[in-house]
Structure formats: structure tokens, C-alpha cells
Design a protein around this motif. Structure first.
Motif, mmCIF file in Angstrom:
data_model
loop_
_atom_site.group_PDB
_atom_site.id
_atom_site.type_symbol
_atom_site.label_atom_id
_atom_site.label_comp_id
_atom_site.label_asym_id
_atom_site.label_seq_id
_atom_site.Cartn_x
_atom_site.Cartn_y
_atom_site.Cartn_z
ATOM 1 N N LEU A 242 94.646 -34.143 -44.789
ATOM 2 C CA LEU A 242 95.945 -33.510 -44.541
ATOM 3 C C LEU A 242 96.107 -32.259 -45.395
ATOM 4 O O LEU A 242 96.452 -31.175 -44.889
ATOM 5 C CB LEU A 242 97.075 -34.509 -44.844
ATOM 6 N N VAL A 243 95.852 -32.380 -46.670
ATOM 7 C CA VAL A 243 96.039 -31.243 -47.568
ATOM 8 C C VAL A 243 94.943 -30.196 -47.354
ATOM 9 O O VAL A 243 95.204 -28.992 -47.381
ATOM 10 C CB VAL A 243 96.067 -31.719 -49.035
ATOM 11 N N ARG A 244 93.719 -30.654 -47.105
ATOM 12 C CA ARG A 244 92.606 -29.709 -46.936
ATOM 13 C C ARG A 244 92.766 -28.846 -45.695
ATOM 14 O O ARG A 244 92.486 -27.633 -45.712
ATOM 15 C CB ARG A 244 91.286 -30.500 -46.853
ATOM 16 N N LEU A 245 93.215 -29.446 -44.595
ATOM 17 C CA LEU A 245 93.271 -28.723 -43.326
ATOM 18 C C LEU A 245 94.551 -27.921 -43.151
ATOM 19 O O LEU A 245 94.556 -26.906 -42.440
ATOM 20 C CB LEU A 245 93.132 -29.709 -42.160
ATOM 21 N N LEU A 246 95.651 -28.356 -43.775
ATOM 22 C CA LEU A 246 96.947 -27.723 -43.533
ATOM 23 C C LEU A 246 97.373 -26.763 -44.631
ATOM 24 O O LEU A 246 98.431 -26.142 -44.530
ATOM 25 C CB LEU A 246 98.021 -28.794 -43.336
ATOM 26 N N THR A 247 96.576 -26.645 -45.699
ATOM 27 C CA THR A 247 96.897 -25.691 -46.759
ATOM 28 C C THR A 247 95.635 -24.913 -47.137
ATOM 29 O O THR A 247 94.510 -25.301 -46.797
ATOM 30 C CB THR A 247 97.424 -26.398 -48.035
ATOM 31 N N ASP A 248 95.850 -23.815 -47.868
ATOM 32 C CA ASP A 248 94.710 -23.076 -48.418
ATOM 33 C C ASP A 248 94.547 -23.367 -49.911
ATOM 34 O O ASP A 248 93.997 -22.553 -50.657
ATOM 35 C CB ASP A 248 94.860 -21.571 -48.163
ATOM 36 N N ASN A 249 95.004 -24.518 -50.336
ATOM 37 C CA ASN A 249 94.948 -24.861 -51.767
ATOM 38 C C ASN A 249 93.518 -24.908 -52.291
ATOM 39 O O ASN A 249 93.246 -24.497 -53.419
ATOM 40 C CB ASN A 249 95.635 -26.213 -52.015
ATOM 41 N N PHE A 250 92.606 -25.459 -51.494
ATOM 42 C CA PHE A 250 91.216 -25.571 -51.958
ATOM 43 C C PHE A 250 90.610 -24.185 -52.168
ATOM 44 O O PHE A 250 89.946 -23.929 -53.180
ATOM 45 C CB PHE A 250 90.393 -26.377 -50.949
ATOM 46 N N GLU A 251 90.854 -23.300 -51.231
ATOM 47 C CA GLU A 251 90.335 -21.938 -51.352
ATOM 48 C C GLU A 251 90.954 -21.227 -52.565
ATOM 49 O O GLU A 251 90.261 -20.504 -53.293
ATOM 50 C CB GLU A 251 90.624 -21.136 -50.076
ATOM 51 N N GLU A 252 92.247 -21.463 -52.782
ATOM 52 C CA GLU A 252 92.920 -20.844 -53.931
ATOM 53 C C GLU A 252 92.376 -21.374 -55.245
ATOM 54 O O GLU A 252 92.149 -20.607 -56.194
ATOM 55 C CB GLU A 252 94.429 -21.105 -53.840
ATOM 56 N N ALA A 253 92.123 -22.682 -55.329
ATOM 57 C CA ALA A 253 91.565 -23.256 -56.552
ATOM 58 C C ALA A 253 90.172 -22.676 -56.836
ATOM 59 O O ALA A 253 89.831 -22.369 -57.990
ATOM 60 C CB ALA A 253 91.489 -24.767 -56.438
ATOM 61 N N THR A 254 89.369 -22.519 -55.772
ATOM 62 C CA THR A 254 88.027 -21.960 -55.923
ATOM 63 C C THR A 254 88.091 -20.516 -56.414
ATOM 64 O O THR A 254 87.367 -20.113 -57.339
ATOM 65 C CB THR A 254 87.262 -22.032 -54.591
ATOM 66 N N ALA A 255 88.989 -19.742 -55.811
ATOM 67 C CA ALA A 255 89.140 -18.342 -56.211
ATOM 68 C C ALA A 255 89.645 -18.229 -57.646
ATOM 69 O O ALA A 255 89.185 -17.370 -58.415
ATOM 70 C CB ALA A 255 90.094 -17.623 -55.255
ATOM 71 N N ALA A 256 90.576 -19.080 -58.018
ATOM 72 C CA ALA A 256 91.139 -19.026 -59.370
ATOM 73 C C ALA A 256 90.082 -19.327 -60.422
ATOM 74 O O ALA A 256 90.061 -18.703 -61.493
ATOM 75 C CB ALA A 256 92.305 -20.011 -59.485
ATOM 76 N N ARG A 257 89.195 -20.282 -60.134
ATOM 77 C CA ARG A 257 88.120 -20.579 -61.089
ATOM 78 C C ARG A 257 87.186 -19.378 -61.248
ATOM 79 O O ARG A 257 86.771 -19.042 -62.361
ATOM 80 C CB ARG A 257 87.347 -21.811 -60.636
ATOM 81 N N LYS A 258 86.865 -18.721 -60.155
ATOM 82 C CA LYS A 258 85.979 -17.559 -60.225
ATOM 83 C C LYS A 258 86.634 -16.411 -60.990
ATOM 84 O O LYS A 258 85.953 -15.655 -61.694
ATOM 85 C CB LYS A 258 85.628 -17.090 -58.808
ATOM 86 N N GLU A 259 87.961 -16.290 -60.848
ATOM 87 C CA GLU A 259 88.694 -15.186 -61.482
ATOM 88 C C GLU A 259 89.268 -15.569 -62.838
ATOM 89 O O GLU A 259 89.976 -14.770 -63.459
ATOM 90 C CB GLU A 259 89.806 -14.715 -60.533
#
Length: 269
Positions: A242-259
């Protein structure tokens, strides 16, 4: 005088204080009715992301008020047996209100958590104790049963059946150091550090995704009731999807770690 106080010590964090220190925050109806109403109101306050519950003075809650318990509301015209049923239902609903809150609830156990007070602590999601705290399943000491307000359900799940049986059948005190050792509390801290430790944890929780936090709380509790690993693992998977498909939270967490920055969860796409 208000018997339940609400403060906002950190962004997104509510502190709820039982405020009848002269009676060790005993569970009189004039305390428990506004406490339940406060919990229900906070649960629907979307600005609050985590909740800390504590007691004023030297006690968390000493359980049943043996001096002046008062009367539950809405009992006009009822006979004594029905009044007793309504009284128990009202107290049951306080325990259930803690468990049903949308936000994670941390009990800051500052002193005695006795009888029903122990039940209130167990109904929260996390318990942190001061080194002055102690716990007692007191009913058996009073010629009653030690089982009340879900205690015989909650305590074995918190510390295991053998320890729960021993504590409930003996009516002995469990002090903070032992409570930490057996898992009744997640940790024990000096009294002066108790609220700060709880606020730090609550503030950390408040940074996470709202559906991620709520679903984690729900699945942790449902896991305690699950009939099988197979049924529960499916429920966990559905929440994750539910959270993975309906939000971009995973992508945001990945980007935040890189940045090398704190993620900013939008809980949507």
C-alpha cells in the motif's frame, strides 16, 4: 482544576499528563472520563504524530481510587448491577482508546504503576521507566483477582507467560531495573531524564511517513493476535505494498540518503 493536562513539548508531539498527584493519579471516573476523551480527540488531531503519557507527582497511576472513585456518566435510573457493568465498560474503553490511537503512544512511567495503572502502561506501544518506577498487579493483594482491564492478556505478551504468571499470582512489586531486564519496559533512565528520553523518541517517530507509522503500529499489535505466521505475513505484505505503490516515500528516502539529508515524506505521489 483540570485532572488531565495536554502540552506540546516538541513539534508533532503531545504530552498527556494525569494530574491528580495527591491521589497518585488513581483511576477515579472524574480523571478517566476526560482522559479517554482527550485520547480520542488527540487521535483525530492530524498535527500530532506521537503521544507521551505520564503522571503528575510521584506516581504514574495507582489504579483504582479506593477513597473517592465517583460515578461513571449516564447511569440515571440504572440499578447497581448495570451501573457496575457500565463502570467496567468505561474503564475498558480507556485501555482500548490507548491501543486504538492513530499515533504511537509512549508511557513515561515516572513512579508507581499499580493495578489499572499497570494496565494503562501496558496498553501503550512503548514504555520507558524512571529509576523510581515500580509495577504491581495489585488485585490479588486486595482479595480480588489480579486480572483486570486486559492485564492477563497484555502482560504475558509483554514479558512471557511464566514471568507474567509469577508476578500476577504473587502480587509482588517489579522495580524499574527488573522491569527493564524482563522487557516490561524498553529502558530505564534517571528520573530527571525520563521526559526528555520520551520526547526524543516521540520526535524521531514523528519524522517518519504517517501511513508507514500507523501501519507498523497496527501490524505489531495484530501480530500478537495472529493465528499463524502465514496469515500475518500476508497482512504485513499488503501494508508494505500500500505505501510502496501509492506514495513516493521509498524514492524520497533513497534520494535523501544519497544527498545526506533528512527525508521529506509526502505520503502521496
Amino acid at each position: 482544576m483540570s485532572f488531565v493536562l495536554v502540552d506540546h513539548p516538541r513539534p508533532g508531539v503531545a504530552l498527556v499528563t494525569l494530574n491528580r498527584p495527591e491521589r497518585m493519579n488513581a483511576m477515579a471516573f472524574d480523571v478517566m472520563v476526560p482522559f479517554r476523551e482527550t485520547l480520542e480527540r488527540i487521535s483525530h488531531d492530524n498535527a500530532i504524530r506521537a503521544v507521551v503519557v505520564t503522571g503528575a507527582g510521584k506516581g504514574f497511576s495507582s489504579g483504582a481510587d479506593q477513597t473517592s472513585a465517583g460515578s461513571p456518566p449516564h447511569i440515571d435510573g440504572l440499578t447497581r448491577p448495570t451501573v457496575a457493568l457500565r463502570a467496567m465498560e468505561m474503564l475498558d474503553n480507556v485501555v482500548l482508546a490507548l491501543r486504538r490511537m492513530h499515533q504511537p503512544v509512549i508511557s513515561a512511567v515516572n513512579g508507581a504503576a499499580i493495578g489499572g495503572g499497570l494496565c494503562l502502561a501496558l496498553a501503550s506501544d512503548v514504555r520507558i521507566a524512571s529509576d523510581a518506577a515500580y509495577f504491581r498487579a495489585a488485585g490479588i493483594n486486595n482479595g480480588l483477582t489480579a486480572s483486570e482491564l486486559g492485564l492477563s492478556y497484555l502482560l504475558p505478551r509483554a514479558i512471557g507467560s511464566s514471568r507474567a504468571f509469577e508476578i500476577m499470582l504473587s502480587g509482588r512489586d517489579v522495580h524499574a531495573e527488573e522491569a527493564e531486564r524482563i522487557g516490561l519496559v524498553s529502558r530505564c533512565v534517571p528520573a530527571d531524564d525520563l521526559l526528555g528520553a520520551c520526547f526524543d523518541l516521540a520526535e524521531r517517530m514523528a519524522t517518519f511517513s504517517r501511513p508507514g507509522l500507523e501501519l507498523t503500529k497496527r501490524t505489531l499489535w495484530s501480530g500478537l493476535d495472529a493465528a499463524s505466521l502465514e496469515s500475518h505475513i500476508h497482512q504485513e505484505g499488503l501494508g508494505q505494498l500500500l505505501v510502496r505503490l501509492l506514495t513516493d516515500n521509498f524514492e524520497e528516502a533513497t534520494a535523501a540518503r544519497k544527498e545526506d539529508r533528512t527525508p521529506r515524506f509526502r505520503d502521496t505521489r
